[in-house]
Design an enzyme around this catalytic site. Structure first.
Site, PDB file in Angstrom:
ATOM      1  N   LYS A   1       4.536  -5.346   7.807  1.00 12.32           N
ATOM      2  CA  LYS A   1       3.904  -4.450   8.784  1.00 12.32           C
ATOM      3  C   LYS A   1       2.461  -4.851   8.926  1.00 12.32           C
ATOM      4  O   LYS A   1       1.871  -5.417   7.999  1.00 12.32           O
ATOM      5  CB  LYS A   1       3.974  -2.999   8.304  1.00 12.32           C
ATOM      6  CG  LYS A   1       3.878  -1.997   9.408  1.00 12.32           C
ATOM      7  CD  LYS A   1       5.215  -1.865  10.100  1.00 12.32           C
ATOM      8  CE  LYS A   1       5.295  -0.763  11.088  1.00 12.32           C
ATOM      9  NZ  LYS A   1       6.701  -0.444  11.389  1.00 12.32           N
TER      10      LYS A   1
HETATM   11  N1  GLU Z   1       8.031  -1.515  14.767  1.00 12.52           N
HETATM   12  C1  GLU Z   1       9.451  -1.411  14.739  1.00 12.52           C
HETATM   13  C2  GLU Z   1       9.930  -0.793  13.444  1.00 12.52           C
HETATM   14  O1  GLU Z   1       9.197  -0.078  12.803  1.00 12.52           O
HETATM   15  C3  GLU Z   1      10.148  -2.724  15.067  1.00 12.52           C
HETATM   16  C4  GLU Z   1       9.860  -3.854  14.147  1.00 12.52           C
HETATM   17  C5  GLU Z   1      10.425  -5.183  14.660  1.00 12.52           C
HETATM   18  O2  GLU Z   1      11.067  -5.189  15.691  1.00 12.52           O
HETATM   19  O3  GLU Z   1      10.176  -6.176  14.008  1.00 12.52           O
HETATM   20  O4  GLU Z   1      11.058  -0.903  13.053  1.00 12.52           O
END
Ligand code: GLU
Length: 427
Positions: free
Chosen positions: A116
C-alpha cells in the site's frame, strides 16, 4: 517457539489501523496451524519507503509532502495495492492497509504480496497541475522501490485513472521503454482492462448476492444504505439498484440523503456529476450521516473511510448484512459486539472488496500478453472468483462455527504463511 519481538511494541508502525490489523492477525494465528515462528514476521511489513515530495505550488510557494510505500510481503509475487491521497495518510495507516492487502491477495490466491502507498495531501484542495507534480515527483522518488515485478500500484482513495497514467508515464520515461504493467487501474485506452473501474463495486454486490441467498433475503424487496459515493460506493449503488434493491440512503464527505421509497440512482448520479456531492439532491431529505448508519435496512455498505463502525454504534446497527466495501471500516471492539449479535452477518473487507485487486490482476496479466479480454470475460471470471471465495469462507465459518472474518483471515493468512514456511527463512 517463543516469538522474539515484544508483541506489544508496534514501533514505527503504531497507529489505530495498524493495531487493528495486527489484532485481527493475532486472533486467527492458531487456527492457521502454521508454526508461530513463520508467522512472526508477517505481523510487520517486509520493507517500507518514506520519501519527501517537494512541489512548487500554483501560488509559487514550495511545499514538501510526505509519501509512503509499504510492502508487506513479496513471497508470492510483486507487491500489489493502492496508492492513497488523503490528509490522514501516515506510515502506520499505510502499513495496516498493506497487511490487509496481503491477506486479501492470499485469500483470492493471487500471485502478489500485499502493499500500500500514499501521499499525505488533500487532493480536494489541489489543482490538476499540482496533483500531477506530486504524482510525478513521488514516482521518481519511488523508482528504486517499485517495478512491474517488484511492486505494482493501483487507485485507492483520492487517486484515479489519471494519477495512474502519470505514474505509468513517469516510470516509462525513466526506464526508457513502455511499461504499462507498472500500475493497474489505468484507462482502457492506456492498456487498462475493461471492467476495472467497476470491479470493486461489482465484487461487493456479488458477495451481497451470496450472503442474501444464504439468509433467504430477496434482493428485489430489500433496502440498502451506502456510506460513500466515490468509485466503490457509486458502482455498488448502481449495481444493487439494478437488482431491484431500494437504496434508501447514501452519504459522502459533505452529507447524507434519505428517501424511504428508494433514491433514483440515475438522477442522483447526475446530481453528483453536476454539483460534486449527494447533498441537496431534490428527491430526498437530508439526514445526519452518523444516524444514517443506524437506519433499518437489509444491507449496510460502508464504502469510505476505515473505523466508522465502532464500539458506540456497533450495537445499534439495524442491518442484516454489513458489507465492508471499505478497508478496515470496523474496529476490533465493534467486531466483538457484532459477533455477539447473531442478527448481523459481516462480509469482511478482505473478501467483500477484493474485486478491485482481482481485476487488477487480470489487467496485469493482459499487459504481459498484450492481449485484451472483452468485458463479459472479465465480469464472468470476477463473478466466479468472488462467489467461489465467498463459498470457501462461508463453509469454513460453518464448519468451524465462527464468523466470516475469522474464516477469511484464516484462509488468507494461511496461504501467505504456508508459502513463506515452505520457502524457509533466509539465510
Ligand atoms: N486499492 C484497492 C484495494 O484496496 C485495489 C488495489 C489494487 O487493485 O491493487 O484493494
Amino acid at each position: 517457539m517463543t516469538p522474539s519481538s515484544n508483541r506489544q511494541d508496534f514501533g514505527e508502525f503504531d497507529s489505530p489501523l495498524f493495531r487493528q490489523a495486527v489484532a485481527q492477525f493475532d486472533a486467527v494465528q492458531e487456527r492457521t496451524g502454521i508454526d508461530p515462528g513463520a508467522l512472526e514476521r508477517l505481523r510487520f511489513p517486509k520493507r517500507t519507503a518514506i520519501v519527501t515530495v517537494p512541489v512548487k505550488m500554483d501560488n509559487g510557494e514550495t511545499r514538501v509532502f510526505f509519501g509512503y510505500r509499504v510492502q508487506h510481503s513479496l513471497t508470492s509475487g510483486p507487491g500489489k495495492g493502492g496508492l492513497r491521497y488523503h490528509p490522514r495518510v501516515n506510515l502506520g495507516e499505510v502499513s495496516g492497509l498493506a497487511l490487509l492487502m496481503g491477506w486479501k491477495c492470499g485469500l483470492i490466491g493471487l500471485p502478489f504480496g500485499g502493499a500500500k502507498g500514499g501521499v499525505n495531501c488533500d487532493p480536494t484542495e489541489l489543482s490538476q497541475r499540482e496533483l500531477e507534480k506530486i504524482t510525478r515527483r513521488f514516482t521518481m522518488e519511488m523508482i528504486p522501490f517499485i517495478g512491474p515485478d517488484i511492486d505494482v500500484m493501483a487507485p485507492d482513495m483520492g487517486t484515479d485513472e489519471q494519477v495512474m497514467a502519470w505514474i505509468y508515464d513517469t516510470y516509462s520515461m525513466q526506464v526508457g521503454y513502455n511499461v504499462p504493467r507498472i500500475v493497474t487501474g489505468k484507462s482502457v485506452e492506456l492498456s487498462g482492462t475493461k471492467g476495472r473501474r467497476e470491479a470493486t463495486g461489482r465484487g461487493v454486490v456479488y458477495c451481497i448476492e451470496e450472503a442474501a441467498a444464504r439468509l433467504n433475503i430477496p434482493l428485489n424487496s430489500s433496502r440498502a444504505v451506502v456510506q460513500g459515493f466515490g468509485n466503490v460506493g457509486s458502482v455498488t449503488t448502481q449495481e444493487i439498484a439494478l437488482r431491484g434493491t431500494r437504496v434508501v440512503a447514501v452519504s459522502d464527505v459533505r452529507g447524507a440523503v434519505y428517501n424511504p421509497n428508494g433514491l433514483d440512482i440515475a438522477k442522483l448520479t447526475n446530481h453528483v456529476r453536476s454539483t460534486g456531492s449527494v447533498q441537496g439532491f431534490a428527491e430526498s431529505e437530508p439526514i445526519d450521516p452518523e444516524e444514517m448508519l443506524l437506519l433499518e435496512c437489509e444491507f449496510l455498505v460502508p464504502a469510505a473511510l476505515e473505523r466508522v463502525v465502532h464500539k458506540d454504534n456497533a450495537g445499534h446497527l439495524r442491518c442484516r448484512v454489513l458489507a465492508e466495501a471499505a478497508n478496515g471500516p470496523t474496529t476490533v471492539e465493534a467486531d466483538r459486539i457484532l459477533k455477539e449479535n447473531d442478527g448481523v452477518l459481516v462480509i469482511p473487507d478482505i473478501l467483500c472488496n477484493a474485486g478491485g485487486v482481482t481485476v487488477s490482476y487480470f489487467e496485469w496479466v493482459q499487459d504481459i500478453q498484450m492481449f485484451f479480454w472483452d468485458e463479459e470475460e472479465v465480469n464472468q471470471r470476477l463473478k466466479r472468483i468472488m462467489s467461489d471465495t465467498f463459498r470457501a469462507c462461508y463453509d469454513v465459518s460453518i464448519a468451524e462455527k465462527t464468523d466470516l472474518r475469522t474464516a477469511a483471515l484464516t484462509l488468507g493468512i494461511r496461504r501467505v504463511a504456508s508459502r513463506k514456511a515452505m520457502r524457509g527463512l533466509f539465510p
